[in-house]
Design a protein around this motif. Structure first.
Motif, PDB file in Angstrom:
ATOM      1  N   LYS A 116     141.472  29.890 100.346  1.00 48.22           N
ATOM      2  CA  LYS A 116     142.656  30.674 100.723  1.00 48.22           C
ATOM      3  C   LYS A 116     142.323  32.158 100.801  1.00 48.22           C
ATOM      4  CE  LYS A 116     145.721  32.360  98.079  1.00 48.22           C
ATOM      5  NZ  LYS A 116     146.143  33.693  97.554  1.00 48.22           N
ATOM      6  N   ASP A 117     141.633  32.675  99.791  1.00 44.27           N
ATOM      7  CA  ASP A 117     141.280  34.098  99.792  1.00 44.27           C
ATOM      8  C   ASP A 117     140.333  34.431 100.943  1.00 44.27           C
ATOM      9  OD1 ASP A 117     142.813  34.517  97.539  1.00 44.27           O
ATOM     10  OD2 ASP A 117     141.137  34.195  96.154  1.00 44.27           O
ATOM     11  N   TYR A 118     139.443  33.481 101.254  1.00 42.15           N
ATOM     12  CA  TYR A 118     138.494  33.688 102.361  1.00 42.15           C
ATOM     13  C   TYR A 118     139.255  33.826 103.684  1.00 42.15           C
ATOM     14  CZ  TYR A 118     134.567  32.831 105.550  1.00 42.15           C
ATOM     15  OH  TYR A 118     133.632  32.943 106.545  1.00 42.15           O
ATOM     16  N   ILE A 119     140.213  32.934 103.926  1.00 46.65           N
ATOM     17  CA  ILE A 119     140.989  32.950 105.176  1.00 46.65           C
ATOM     18  C   ILE A 119     141.841  34.209 105.261  1.00 46.65           C
ATOM     19  CG2 ILE A 119     142.836  31.809 106.453  1.00 46.65           C
ATOM     20  CD1 ILE A 119     140.160  30.389 106.670  1.00 46.65           C
ATOM     21  N   VAL A 120     142.481  34.577 104.164  1.00 47.24           N
ATOM     22  CA  VAL A 120     143.327  35.774 104.155  1.00 47.24           C
ATOM     23  C   VAL A 120     142.503  37.008 104.501  1.00 47.24           C
ATOM     24  CG1 VAL A 120     144.696  37.323 102.706  1.00 47.24           C
ATOM     25  CG2 VAL A 120     145.041  34.846 102.567  1.00 47.24           C
ATOM     26  N   GLU A 121     141.308  37.115 103.914  1.00 50.52           N
ATOM     27  CA  GLU A 121     140.448  38.257 104.203  1.00 50.52           C
ATOM     28  C   GLU A 121     139.972  38.232 105.660  1.00 50.52           C
ATOM     29  OE1 GLU A 121     136.280  40.367 102.689  1.00 50.52           O
ATOM     30  OE2 GLU A 121     137.031  38.563 101.685  1.00 50.52           O
ATOM     31  N   LEU A 122     139.604  37.044 106.151  1.00 52.75           N
ATOM     32  CA  LEU A 122     139.108  36.910 107.529  1.00 52.75           C
ATOM     33  C   LEU A 122     140.166  37.330 108.542  1.00 52.75           C
ATOM     34  CD1 LEU A 122     136.947  35.780 109.558  1.00 52.75           C
ATOM     35  CD2 LEU A 122     138.169  33.604 109.404  1.00 52.75           C
ATOM     36  N   LEU A 123     141.390  36.839 108.341  1.00 55.41           N
ATOM     37  CA  LEU A 123     142.438  37.069 109.334  1.00 55.41           C
ATOM     38  C   LEU A 123     143.153  38.405 109.167  1.00 55.41           C
ATOM     39  CD1 LEU A 123     144.014  33.508 109.643  1.00 55.41           C
ATOM     40  CD2 LEU A 123     142.203  34.562 110.983  1.00 55.41           C
TER      41      LEU A 123
END
Length: 568
Positions: A559-566
């Motif tokens: 979740k944190d990875y996706i939030v940072e990516l987007l």
């Protein structure tokens, strides 16, 4: 959004009349649905994209000090008669009468309506400048609607109109709108150019088009290889060409027998002279409100007539082909037309100004004149009517011009007093004198931008949306919805992403994994996160749509990875 509760229906096959990728993919991907020729419904995915574009347009316009209004879709005919456009606009203007026999049009543009809104309300220079805009439906009764949203009859358009006390202030606003438009199209993630353009039926003294660069574009634009100069070929200029070959030497001015030779190619071969030194004649019939006339255009044999330029020079409503019989009845010899001794209007291209030692028609069948001299012709007969070619020289820096294709998505005009004078819209200046407003007008094809974005961003699999206008940023796919571990993980992740403000669609359908991936590629979400068999090993897979690159990501902390990516 859960896919199982959405209104998304994809198709395997494109409509038979769909030739462009945007038309094919927008229909197949469930963005739009055709209901009549050139008229489309926007389905949920299409509506999301449309609203994102609209929001970006509105935000930037509001920042620039523009004020939003909403004008009627139906316009009284008398307003168009006031401006003088009711008959001149042509058959694309849909006219109709109501039950009381009152005449109306479906507005393709709203200059008249906006002038009518302002006149009588803005009465003093102290209330100026003013820039009003709307984002609403327009209708243009295209003779051949095609290419989906690129050439429809009904479309969503942003049209803005500014009112000023002076030309200097209007030009300041015009420059501000150019910069504002550049910000809008940059935020939309598009590669574009602002190009000099013809004013067309709108009128005015100058205009610029904003072109999304795409090989499928209908417009040809000339772009300098060195500087920022760019223009639609309808308005493009060039530096005076360097003669491509040595000029022929003629001892005198006399007729020469040229049996059955009418084309430049045949004559060039016959005389062994470069086409540059021939005078080409193009005959057209100019149609006006109350009459028509034959006009003869002359340019170098190596050039082609640019009809939009020619139309602008004549001031006619339209230029149409003229038959040989009509030419003969006017005393003109088809195939052997000279710029001399004509009883009709003639226009010579700017590049023929002062030219000598040319070959032109002889005004007599099977004869041409050699040694023609145009240096004594009246200056008023010359105008820029030639179409710019690949390799011509930039009018600003002298570097070579190259031709490319573009899709027009915006257009700004310096209108001046064109509409305010015609419609008696005035204000009191500093001296208390009544003066017509000086106006500018500024349009953006909001619904057209959807198609233009796909023409520029797609592959053989489907759409590739720029992130700023993608319907959803992430497609969360469960490989096997019957697998309890996959389903539970995806459910929890879905809720976490929603709480984090991520635009995610959750593909929870009980469909085959292959079908889900094909829909992801067709619709073109920027990323897909696949929860599949790798979950047993603590991994999920991220797929980038643009490159189709796949990355294994630890499920813990995804979740944190996706939030940072987007959020980048």
């Amino acid at each position: 959004m859960r896919w199982s509760r959405s209104f998304i229906y994809t198709l395997k096959d494109a409509p038979k009349d769909a030739v462009l990728p945007s038309h094919q993919y927008l229909v197949r991907g469930g963005f739009i649905q055709q209901v009549a020729s050139g008229i489309y419904n926007f389905l949920p995915l299409g509506k999301i994209v449309l609203e994102k574009i609209r929001s970006i347009v509105k935000e930037e316009l509001d920042k620039a000090g523009c004020i939003e209004v909403q004008l009627g879709f139906v316009t009284p005919c008398e307003l168009w008669e006031e401006s003088g456009r009711f008959r001149k606009y042509g058959k694309e203007l849909l006219r109709f009468k109501d039950r009381k026999d009152n005449c109306f049009v479906l507005g393709p543009t709203h200059e008249e309506m906006m002038v009518n809104l302002v006149r009588g309300k803005v009465t003093s220079y102290k209330q100026l400048p003013l820039n009003l805009y709307q984002i609403g439906l327009k209708f243009r009764d295209e003779a051949r609607p095609r290419f989906g949203l690129l050439r429809g009859r009904e479309f969503l358009m942003k049209d803005g109109y500014s009112f000023h006390e002076s030309y200097e202030d209007m030009q300041r606003e015009y420059a501000l709108m150019e910069e504002t438009y550049k910000k809008i199209f940059t935020r939309l993630g598009l590669e574009f150019r602002a190009v000099e353009a013809d004013v067309g039926a709108i009128g005015g003294s100058a205009s610029k088009e904003f072109m999304v660069l795409a090989s499928s574009g209908e417009d040809t634009i000339a772009i300098c290889s060195q500087c920022e100069y760019a223009a639609n070929v309808e308005a493009a200029k060039r530096k005076k060409p360097t003669p491509p070959a040595e000029a022929p030497e003629f001892s005198n001015f006399e007729p020469f027998y040229t049996p059955n030779l009418t084309s430049i190619e045949e004559l060039s071969d016959f005389f062994k002279v470069h086409p540059y030194y021939f005078v080409k004649a193009v005959a057209k019939k100019a149609l006006y409100d109350d009459h028509e006339e034959i006009v003869l255009f002359f340019l170098r044999g190596s050039d082609e007539l640019q009809e939009a330029k020619a139309l602008r020079v004549t001031g006619a409503n339209e230029l149409v082909d003229v038959s040989e019989e009509e030419l003969e009845n006017a005393g003109i010899v088809p195939g052997f037309i000279a710029p001399y001794e004509q009883n009709c209007k003639i226009v010579l291209d700017e590049d023929l100004r002062g030219a000598k030692g040319l070959i032109c028609g002889g005004n007599k069948k099977d004869y041409h004149l050699i040694g023609a001299d145009l240096s004594h012709f009246d200056e008023t007969l010359f105008a820029d009517i030639a179409e710019v070619k690949e390799g011509d020289l930039c009018p600003e820096c002298g570097a070579k011009l190259k031709l490319t294709k573009g899709i027009e998505v915006g257009h700004i005009f310096q209108l001046g007093e064109r509409y305010s004078k015609a419609m008696n819209a005035t204000f009191l200046d500093k001296d208390g004198k009544a003066r017509p407003f000086v106006m500018g007008t500024y349009g953006i094809g909001v619904s057209r931008l959807i198609a233009a974005a796909i023409e520029q961003n797609h592959d053989e699999r489907g759409c590739i949306w720029p992130a700023s206008i993608a319907p959803y940023k992430l497609d969360l796919i469960v490989s096997n919805i019957k697998d309890e571990e996959q389903r539970n993980f995806a459910e929890q992740l879905y809720h976490e992403l929603l709480e984090a403000g991520i635009e995610v669609i959750y593909d929870d359908r009980a469909d085959r994994f292959g079908s889900k991936i094909k829909d992801f590629e067709l619709i073109g979400f920027p990323y897909a996160l696949i929860v599949g068999k790798g979950l047993k090993e603590g991994k999920v897979q991220l797929v980038e749509r643009k490159s189709l690159e796949k990355r294994e990501i630890p499920a813990d902390g995804v979740k944190d990875y996706i939030v940072e990516l987007l959020s980048k």
